[in-house]
Design a protein around this motif. Structure first.
Motif, PDB file in Angstrom:
ATOM      1  N   PHE A 164       0.380  -1.220   0.345  1.00 28.17           N
ATOM      2  CA  PHE A 164      -0.599   0.040  -0.027  1.00 28.17           C
ATOM      3  C   PHE A 164       1.236   1.266   0.420  1.00 28.17           C
ATOM      4  CE2 PHE A 164      -3.361  -2.338   2.028  1.00 28.17           C
ATOM      5  CZ  PHE A 164      -3.879  -2.733   0.979  1.00 28.17           C
ATOM      6  N   ASP A 165       2.241   1.342   0.980  1.00 30.80           N
ATOM      7  CA  ASP A 165       2.862   2.466   1.085  1.00 30.80           C
ATOM      8  C   ASP A 165       3.399   2.746  -0.364  1.00 30.80           C
ATOM      9  OD1 ASP A 165       2.045   2.714   3.024  1.00 30.80           O
ATOM     10  OD2 ASP A 165       3.555   2.490   3.993  1.00 30.80           O
ATOM     11  N   SER A 166       3.825   1.989  -1.066  1.00 27.16           N
ATOM     12  CA  SER A 166       4.732   2.288  -2.145  1.00 27.16           C
ATOM     13  C   SER A 166       3.672   2.691  -3.290  1.00 27.16           C
ATOM     14  CB  SER A 166       5.457   0.248  -2.594  1.00 27.16           C
ATOM     15  OG  SER A 166       4.972  -0.633  -2.639  1.00 27.16           O
ATOM     16  N   ASN A 167       2.210   2.017  -3.658  1.00 31.21           N
ATOM     17  CA  ASN A 167       1.753   2.228  -4.568  1.00 31.21           C
ATOM     18  C   ASN A 167       1.488   3.991  -4.559  1.00 31.21           C
ATOM     19  OD1 ASN A 167       1.040   0.687  -6.507  1.00 31.21           O
ATOM     20  ND2 ASN A 167       1.123  -1.166  -4.845  1.00 31.21           N
ATOM     21  N   PHE A 168       1.160   3.835  -3.165  1.00 34.07           N
ATOM     22  CA  PHE A 168       0.780   5.869  -3.140  1.00 34.07           C
ATOM     23  C   PHE A 168       1.708   6.571  -3.194  1.00 34.07           C
ATOM     24  CE2 PHE A 168       1.041   8.879  -0.172  1.00 34.07           C
ATOM     25  CZ  PHE A 168      -0.949   9.317   0.098  1.00 34.07           C
ATOM     26  N   GLU A 169       3.103   6.020  -2.823  1.00 28.33           N
ATOM     27  CA  GLU A 169       4.258   6.596  -2.829  1.00 28.33           C
ATOM     28  C   GLU A 169       4.386   6.445  -4.193  1.00 28.33           C
ATOM     29  OE1 GLU A 169       9.017   6.770  -1.902  1.00 28.33           O
ATOM     30  OE2 GLU A 169       7.728   5.991  -0.628  1.00 28.33           O
ATOM     31  N   ALA A 170       4.724   6.053  -4.821  1.00 24.46           N
ATOM     32  CA  ALA A 170       4.873   5.609  -6.504  1.00 24.46           C
ATOM     33  C   ALA A 170       3.080   7.044  -7.349  1.00 24.46           C
ATOM     34  CB  ALA A 170       4.959   5.045  -7.156  1.00 24.46           C
ATOM     35  N   LYS A 171       2.179   6.850  -6.994  1.00 26.59           N
ATOM     36  CA  LYS A 171       1.017   7.569  -8.114  1.00 26.59           C
ATOM     37  C   LYS A 171       1.572   9.239  -7.480  1.00 26.59           C
ATOM     38  CE  LYS A 171      -2.516   5.748  -9.019  1.00 26.59           C
ATOM     39  NZ  LYS A 171      -3.492   5.136  -9.256  1.00 26.59           N
ATOM     40  N   ALA A 172       1.658   9.542  -5.514  1.00 23.37           N
ATOM     41  CA  ALA A 172       2.309  10.129  -5.790  1.00 23.37           C
ATOM     42  C   ALA A 172       3.344  11.235  -6.138  1.00 23.37           C
ATOM     43  CB  ALA A 172       2.561  11.123  -3.959  1.00 23.37           C
ATOM     44  N   SER A 173       4.353  10.794  -6.695  1.00 25.36           N
ATOM     45  CA  SER A 173       5.566  11.153  -7.570  1.00 25.36           C
ATOM     46  C   SER A 173       5.503  10.788  -8.818  1.00 25.36           C
ATOM     47  CB  SER A 173       6.740  10.623  -6.344  1.00 25.36           C
ATOM     48  OG  SER A 173       6.302   8.795  -6.932  1.00 25.36           O
ATOM     49  N   LEU A 174       4.212  10.195  -9.281  1.00 24.54           N
ATOM     50  CA  LEU A 174       4.512  10.070 -10.481  1.00 24.54           C
ATOM     51  C   LEU A 174       3.483  11.654 -11.053  1.00 24.54           C
ATOM     52  CD1 LEU A 174       4.141   6.779 -11.243  1.00 24.54           C
ATOM     53  CD2 LEU A 174       5.966   8.444 -12.331  1.00 24.54           C
ATOM     54  N   GLY A 175       2.431  11.778 -10.045  1.00 25.12           N
ATOM     55  CA  GLY A 175       1.646  13.093 -10.128  1.00 25.12           C
ATOM     56  C   GLY A 175       2.067  14.018  -9.939  1.00 25.12           C
ATOM     57  N   ALA A 176       3.185  14.230  -9.207  1.00 23.80           N
ATOM     58  CA  ALA A 176       4.030  15.934  -9.227  1.00 23.80           C
ATOM     59  C   ALA A 176       4.356  16.083 -10.836  1.00 23.80           C
ATOM     60  CB  ALA A 176       5.301  15.670  -7.877  1.00 23.80           C
ATOM     61  N   ILE A 177       4.766  14.845 -11.369  1.00 26.09           N
ATOM     62  CA  ILE A 177       5.972  15.590 -12.476  1.00 26.09           C
ATOM     63  C   ILE A 177       4.952  14.904 -14.190  1.00 26.09           C
ATOM     64  CG2 ILE A 177       7.616  14.976 -11.558  1.00 26.09           C
ATOM     65  CD1 ILE A 177       8.142  12.307 -12.751  1.00 26.09           C
ATOM     66  N   ARG A 178       3.600  14.918 -13.984  1.00 22.84           N
ATOM     67  CA  ARG A 178       2.667  13.971 -15.502  1.00 22.84           C
ATOM     68  C   ARG A 178       2.748  15.255 -16.134  1.00 22.84           C
ATOM     69  NH1 ARG A 178      -2.783  12.769 -12.098  1.00 22.84           N
ATOM     70  NH2 ARG A 178      -3.106  12.607 -14.268  1.00 22.84           N
ATOM     71  N   HIS A 179       2.565  16.294 -15.574  1.00 24.24           N
ATOM     72  CA  HIS A 179       2.719  17.751 -16.747  1.00 24.24           C
ATOM     73  C   HIS A 179       3.845  17.005 -17.349  1.00 24.24           C
ATOM     74  CE1 HIS A 179       4.936  19.276 -13.828  1.00 24.24           C
ATOM     75  NE2 HIS A 179       5.973  19.877 -15.322  1.00 24.24           N
ATOM     76  N   LEU A 180       5.005  16.646 -17.469  1.00 22.96           N
ATOM     77  CA  LEU A 180       6.264  16.500 -18.034  1.00 22.96           C
ATOM     78  C   LEU A 180       6.208  15.474 -19.536  1.00 22.96           C
ATOM     79  CD1 LEU A 180       9.028  16.631 -15.780  1.00 22.96           C
ATOM     80  CD2 LEU A 180       7.773  18.172 -16.762  1.00 22.96           C
ATOM     81  N   ASP A 181       5.435  15.094 -18.962  1.00 18.95           N
ATOM     82  CA  ASP A 181       4.974  13.450 -20.251  1.00 18.95           C
ATOM     83  C   ASP A 181       3.637  13.259 -20.365  1.00 18.95           C
ATOM     84  OD1 ASP A 181       6.038  11.663 -21.871  1.00 18.95           O
ATOM     85  OD2 ASP A 181       5.091  10.374 -20.815  1.00 18.95           O
ATOM     86  N   ALA A 182       3.152  13.321 -21.646  1.00 21.19           N
ATOM     87  CA  ALA A 182       1.526  12.888 -21.938  1.00 21.19           C
ATOM     88  C   ALA A 182       0.572  11.764 -21.968  1.00 21.19           C
ATOM     89  CB  ALA A 182       0.849  13.973 -23.524  1.00 21.19           C
ATOM     90  N   GLU A 183       2.095  10.670 -22.246  1.00 19.56           N
ATOM     91  CA  GLU A 183       1.411   9.192 -22.054  1.00 19.56           C
ATOM     92  C   GLU A 183       1.735   9.849 -20.805  1.00 19.56           C
ATOM     93  OE1 GLU A 183       3.213   5.377 -23.389  1.00 19.56           O
ATOM     94  OE2 GLU A 183       3.587   6.795 -23.879  1.00 19.56           O
ATOM     95  N   MET A 184       2.072   9.704 -20.032  1.00 19.18           N
ATOM     96  CA  MET A 184       2.644   9.045 -17.922  1.00 19.18           C
ATOM     97  C   MET A 184       0.797  10.161 -17.721  1.00 19.18           C
ATOM     98  SD  MET A 184       4.351  10.647 -15.146  1.00 19.18           S
ATOM     99  CE  MET A 184       6.082   9.961 -15.321  1.00 19.18           C
ATOM    100  N   SER A 185       0.819  11.158 -18.139  1.00 15.10           N
ATOM    101  CA  SER A 185      -0.674  12.174 -18.012  1.00 15.10           C
ATOM    102  C   SER A 185      -2.178  11.053 -17.910  1.00 15.10           C
ATOM    103  CB  SER A 185      -1.138  12.660 -18.362  1.00 15.10           C
ATOM    104  OG  SER A 185      -0.107  13.993 -17.732  1.00 15.10           O
ATOM    105  N   LYS A 186      -1.923  10.384 -19.220  1.00 16.42           N
ATOM    106  CA  LYS A 186      -2.763   9.414 -19.772  1.00 16.42           C
ATOM    107  C   LYS A 186      -3.220   8.332 -18.690  1.00 16.42           C
ATOM    108  CE  LYS A 186      -2.868  10.497 -24.499  1.00 16.42           C
ATOM    109  NZ  LYS A 186      -2.322   9.487 -26.001  1.00 16.42           N
ATOM    110  N   VAL A 187      -1.869   7.713 -18.338  1.00 18.66           N
ATOM    111  CA  VAL A 187      -1.925   6.762 -17.880  1.00 18.66           C
ATOM    112  C   VAL A 187      -2.825   6.946 -16.623  1.00 18.66           C
ATOM    113  CG1 VAL A 187      -1.100   4.745 -16.462  1.00 18.66           C
ATOM    114  CG2 VAL A 187      -0.483   5.069 -19.054  1.00 18.66           C
ATOM    115  N   LEU A 188      -2.029   8.042 -15.820  1.00 15.78           N
ATOM    116  CA  LEU A 188      -2.596   8.164 -14.487  1.00 15.78           C
ATOM    117  C   LEU A 188      -4.213   8.650 -14.098  1.00 15.78           C
ATOM    118  CD1 LEU A 188       1.070  10.164 -12.535  1.00 15.78           C
ATOM    119  CD2 LEU A 188       0.182   7.785 -12.837  1.00 15.78           C
ATOM    120  N   ASP A 189      -4.052   9.392 -15.725  1.00 14.11           N
ATOM    121  CA  ASP A 189      -5.755  10.051 -15.430  1.00 14.11           C
ATOM    122  C   ASP A 189      -7.251   8.724 -15.667  1.00 14.11           C
ATOM    123  OD1 ASP A 189      -4.934  12.328 -15.594  1.00 14.11           O
ATOM    124  OD2 ASP A 189      -4.813  13.031 -17.150  1.00 14.11           O
TER     125      ASP A 189
END
Length: 137
Positions: free
Chosen positions: A85-110
């Motif tokens: 749970f902790d690792s998934n939460f940390e990964a989603k939070a840290s990826l969310g902070a840089i999601r604006h830098l890559d459109a494909e990452m934004s699509k996956v997270l959205d």
């Protein structure tokens, strides 16, 4: 006509424009350093998340007390789920902070509606992080 004022005026213009350019270049450099640091943190969090996908496998030894093995198994699974749970939460939070830098990452997270990252998404996110690192190196 007296041109003695021209030297100090040109010096002032040069000093001001030099100061502005130096500040601009410094801020650009600092921004790139911060992006690289955020990507490094996100990459570490993503790899921890990927590593936490596999649960523990407790094998009982011949002659071992079944109650002790059950207790060990329960403790290991508790630790696994806490880390998972902790690792998934940390990964989603840290990826969310840089999601604006890559459109494909934004699509996956959205499109992700779950609290966790799917194994198929991890490979896409790794590639996104590699692209971001290449652009900001």
């Amino acid at each position: 006509m007296d041109w003695t004022w021209l030297g100090p005026v040109l010096s002032l213009i040069g000093a001001l424009s030099g100061g502005l350019l130096a500040a601009w270049f410094t801020s650009q450099k600092e921004e790139r350093r911060l992006v690289r640091e955020q990507v490094r943190v996100a990459r570490t969090a993503l790899e921890r998340c990927a590593a936490s996908q596999q649960g523990p496998d407790i094998i009982a030894y011949p002659g071992a007390d079944p109650q002790l093995i059950a207790e060990i198994r329960r403790n290991r699974w508790q630790i696994f789920f806490d880390l998972y749970f902790d690792s998934n939460f940390e990964a989603k939070a840290s990826l969310g902070a840089i999601r604006h830098l890559d459109a494909e990452m934004s699509k996956v997270l959205d499109k992700s509606t779950s609290w966790r990252l799917e194994p198929s998404e991890i490979a896409i996110l790794r590639n996104s992080l590699i692209r971001i690192e290449q652009r900001h190196s």
